[in-house]
Design an enzyme around this catalytic site. Sequence first.
Site, PDB file in Angstrom:
ATOM      1  N   LYS A  48       0.922   4.106  -2.813  1.00 14.84           N
ATOM      2  CA  LYS A  48       0.524   5.468  -2.468  1.00 14.84           C
ATOM      3  C   LYS A  48       1.630   6.477  -2.773  1.00 14.84           C
ATOM      4  O   LYS A  48       1.356   7.620  -3.133  1.00 14.84           O
ATOM      5  CB  LYS A  48       0.110   5.539  -0.998  1.00 14.84           C
ATOM      6  CG  LYS A  48      -1.235   4.861  -0.707  1.00 14.84           C
ATOM      7  CD  LYS A  48      -2.324   5.365  -1.621  1.00 14.84           C
ATOM      8  CE  LYS A  48      -3.731   5.143  -1.105  1.00 14.84           C
ATOM      9  NZ  LYS A  48      -4.755   5.501  -2.099  1.00 14.84           N
ATOM     10  N   TYR A 105       0.842  -1.213   0.000  1.00 14.84           N
ATOM     11  CA  TYR A 105       0.000   0.000   0.000  1.00 14.84           C
ATOM     12  C   TYR A 105       0.875   1.260   0.000  1.00 14.84           C
ATOM     13  O   TYR A 105       0.617   2.221  -0.734  1.00 14.84           O
ATOM     14  CB  TYR A 105      -0.885  -0.075   1.244  1.00 14.84           C
ATOM     15  CG  TYR A 105      -1.863   1.044   1.437  1.00 14.84           C
ATOM     16  CD1 TYR A 105      -3.005   1.145   0.639  1.00 14.84           C
ATOM     17  CD2 TYR A 105      -1.692   1.975   2.455  1.00 14.84           C
ATOM     18  CE1 TYR A 105      -3.927   2.161   0.849  1.00 14.84           C
ATOM     19  CE2 TYR A 105      -2.605   2.985   2.672  1.00 14.84           C
ATOM     20  CZ  TYR A 105      -3.722   3.078   1.860  1.00 14.84           C
ATOM     21  OH  TYR A 105      -4.634   4.075   2.085  1.00 14.84           O
TER      22      TYR A 105
HETATM   23  N1  LIG Z   1      -9.674   6.055   5.516  1.00 18.42           N
HETATM   24  C1  LIG Z   1      -8.481   6.553   5.688  1.00 18.42           C
HETATM   25  O1  LIG Z   1      -8.111   6.988   6.784  1.00 18.42           O
HETATM   26  C2  LIG Z   1      -7.508   6.628   4.587  1.00 18.42           C
HETATM   27  C3  LIG Z   1      -6.212   7.018   4.871  1.00 18.42           C
HETATM   28  C4  LIG Z   1      -5.316   7.179   3.820  1.00 18.42           C
HETATM   29  C5  LIG Z   1      -5.752   6.937   2.535  1.00 18.42           C
HETATM   30  N2  LIG Z   1      -7.024   6.513   2.302  1.00 18.42           N
HETATM   31  C6  LIG Z   1      -7.410   6.273   0.923  1.00 18.42           C
HETATM   32  O2  LIG Z   1      -8.656   6.892   0.664  1.00 18.42           O
HETATM   33  C7  LIG Z   1      -9.343   6.166  -0.359  1.00 18.42           C
HETATM   34  C8  LIG Z   1     -10.733   5.837   0.108  1.00 18.42           C
HETATM   35  O3  LIG Z   1     -10.641   4.979   1.209  1.00 18.42           O
HETATM   36  P1  LIG Z   1     -11.814   4.751   2.256  1.00 18.42           P
HETATM   37  O4  LIG Z   1     -11.189   4.853   3.590  1.00 18.42           O
HETATM   38  O5  LIG Z   1     -12.993   5.580   1.937  1.00 18.42           O
HETATM   39  O6  LIG Z   1     -12.089   3.206   2.006  1.00 18.42           O
HETATM   40  P2  LIG Z   1     -13.405   2.431   1.590  1.00 18.42           P
HETATM   41  O7  LIG Z   1     -13.018   1.004   1.584  1.00 18.42           O
HETATM   42  O8  LIG Z   1     -14.561   2.871   2.439  1.00 18.42           O
HETATM   43  O9  LIG Z   1     -13.672   2.953   0.119  1.00 18.42           O
HETATM   44  C9  LIG Z   1     -12.943   2.500  -0.984  1.00 18.42           C
HETATM   45  C10 LIG Z   1     -13.935   2.225  -2.086  1.00 18.42           C
HETATM   46  O10 LIG Z   1     -13.203   1.843  -3.250  1.00 18.42           O
HETATM   47  C11 LIG Z   1     -13.929   0.820  -3.882  1.00 18.42           C
HETATM   48  N3  LIG Z   1     -13.032   0.032  -4.737  1.00 18.42           N
HETATM   49  C12 LIG Z   1     -12.054  -0.839  -4.371  1.00 18.42           C
HETATM   50  N4  LIG Z   1     -11.460  -1.369  -5.441  1.00 18.42           N
HETATM   51  C13 LIG Z   1     -12.058  -0.815  -6.530  1.00 18.42           C
HETATM   52  C14 LIG Z   1     -11.887  -0.968  -7.921  1.00 18.42           C
HETATM   53  N5  LIG Z   1     -10.965  -1.799  -8.416  1.00 18.42           N
HETATM   54  N6  LIG Z   1     -12.681  -0.246  -8.761  1.00 18.42           N
HETATM   55  C15 LIG Z   1     -13.609   0.614  -8.271  1.00 18.42           C
HETATM   56  N7  LIG Z   1     -13.831   0.774  -6.939  1.00 18.42           N
HETATM   57  C16 LIG Z   1     -13.066   0.070  -6.094  1.00 18.42           C
HETATM   58  C17 LIG Z   1     -14.491  -0.005  -2.745  1.00 18.42           C
HETATM   59  O11 LIG Z   1     -15.580  -0.811  -3.179  1.00 18.42           O
HETATM   60  C18 LIG Z   1     -14.880   1.074  -1.740  1.00 18.42           C
HETATM   61  O12 LIG Z   1     -16.221   1.505  -1.893  1.00 18.42           O
HETATM   62  C19 LIG Z   1      -8.470   4.955  -0.657  1.00 18.42           C
HETATM   63  O13 LIG Z   1      -7.649   5.214  -1.776  1.00 18.42           O
HETATM   64  C20 LIG Z   1      -7.609   4.830   0.583  1.00 18.42           C
HETATM   65  O14 LIG Z   1      -6.410   4.168   0.328  1.00 18.42           O
HETATM   66  C21 LIG Z   1      -7.907   6.352   3.293  1.00 18.42           C
END
Ligand SMILES: NC(=O)c1ccc[n+]([C@@H]2O[C@H](COP(=O)([O-])OP(=O)(O)OC[C@H]3O[C@@H](n4cnc5c(N)ncnc54)[C@H](O)[C@@H]3O)[C@@H](O)[C@H]2O)c1
Length: 294
Positions: free
Chosen positions: A158, A154
């Site tokens: 990223k 990851y």
């Molecule tokens: N939540 C956090 O604190 C956090 C921190 C750093 C980065 N992020 C990043 O933020 C973004 C959103 O994360 P989140 O926390 O809302 O997670 P989440 O799991 O709630 O949302 C991610 C969404 O992406 C969708 N997804 C996964 N693979 C996919 C694909 N191949 N095609 C289309 N859709 C796909 C999933 O179905 C899900 O709805 C991600 O890129 C994550 O890495 C989140």
Amino acid sequence: MIDLTGRVAIVTGSGGGLGRSHALLFARRGARVVVNDLGAGAEAVVREISDAGGVARSARGSITDATFVQHMVDTTLEAWGRVDILVNNAGILRDKSFAKMSLEDFRLVIDVHLMGAAICTKAVWEPMRAQGYGRIVMTTSSSGLYGNFGQANYAAAKMGLVGLMQTLALEGAKYGIRVNCIAPTAATQMMQDILPDAQLAMLQPEQVSPAVLALVSEHAPTRAIICAGAGAFELAHITLTQGIHLPGQPPSAENLLAQWGELADRQGELVPDQGFDQSRHELTKAGLVFTQQK
Ligand SMILES: NC(=O)c1ccc[n+]([C@@H]2O[C@H](COP(=O)([O-])OP(=O)(O)OC[C@H]3O[C@@H](n4cnc5c(N)ncnc54)[C@H](O)[C@@H]3O)[C@@H](O)[C@H]2O)c1
């Protein structure tokens, strides 16, 4: 007041979590929104937007599938004539210590985050260049910027997105395309097992989305890495220390270690405008004038 009326936005992975929150906010500010996700969450978010008086369409499929992504962009252009905003948000986790991580899981995570974002960005790049306007956001992570135990795949993906942003911001500038990164912290399904409940309660996705709205607005910066969570915002930079110059051709590794303190001194640290700035900095310290042939 940021007004997205007339703008068309694609938010990947917006069937839930942060993406849903971004999509709802964009729609409230007048954008027409394409809600992409793998599952039925996409349709649910489209309904939420429509019920609130907004305009949205769903695009259910994987961002790793270039044919699907091209179709998503083509049908958006047919329906609404333009794509102004792309938020590369979709993502997955496959956490394990590197010792236990399979290469399949490493590849899968790179494929979704990095290749998925590259595929989506490639599909909107020409339309954005042609219309002379685009706003692209890559979703990076503190894990990539600073490392996190158990997230080698990851973190690599990223940080790859940061490199993609750095170059696309340069290449997009003269076409009115601005490219930035968001490093969010939010209580979503991705974080459920990682943080305790009290902290999760503080970290609603809605606290992050205003930063993304700023990055897709008309007056957005470009080449910024904005960190956001719990209503707090910071900027992250990839910097270069003033460093040292060692005599000798080649210089000695022993002298390098001996001067580590000066090498690491952060006084006068630079934030290079582009990769070539490192060469310029080094040749200048070597007493030469940096010239670029092309
Ligand atoms: N939540 C956090 O604190 C956090 C921190 C750093 C980065 N992020 C990043 O933020 C973004 C959103 O994360 P989140 O926390 O809302 O997670 P989440 O799991 O709630 O949302 C991610 C969404 O992406 C969708 N997804 C996964 N693979 C996919 C694909 N191949 N095609 C289309 N859709 C796909 C999933 O179905 C899900 O709805 C991600 O890129 C994550 O890495 C989140």
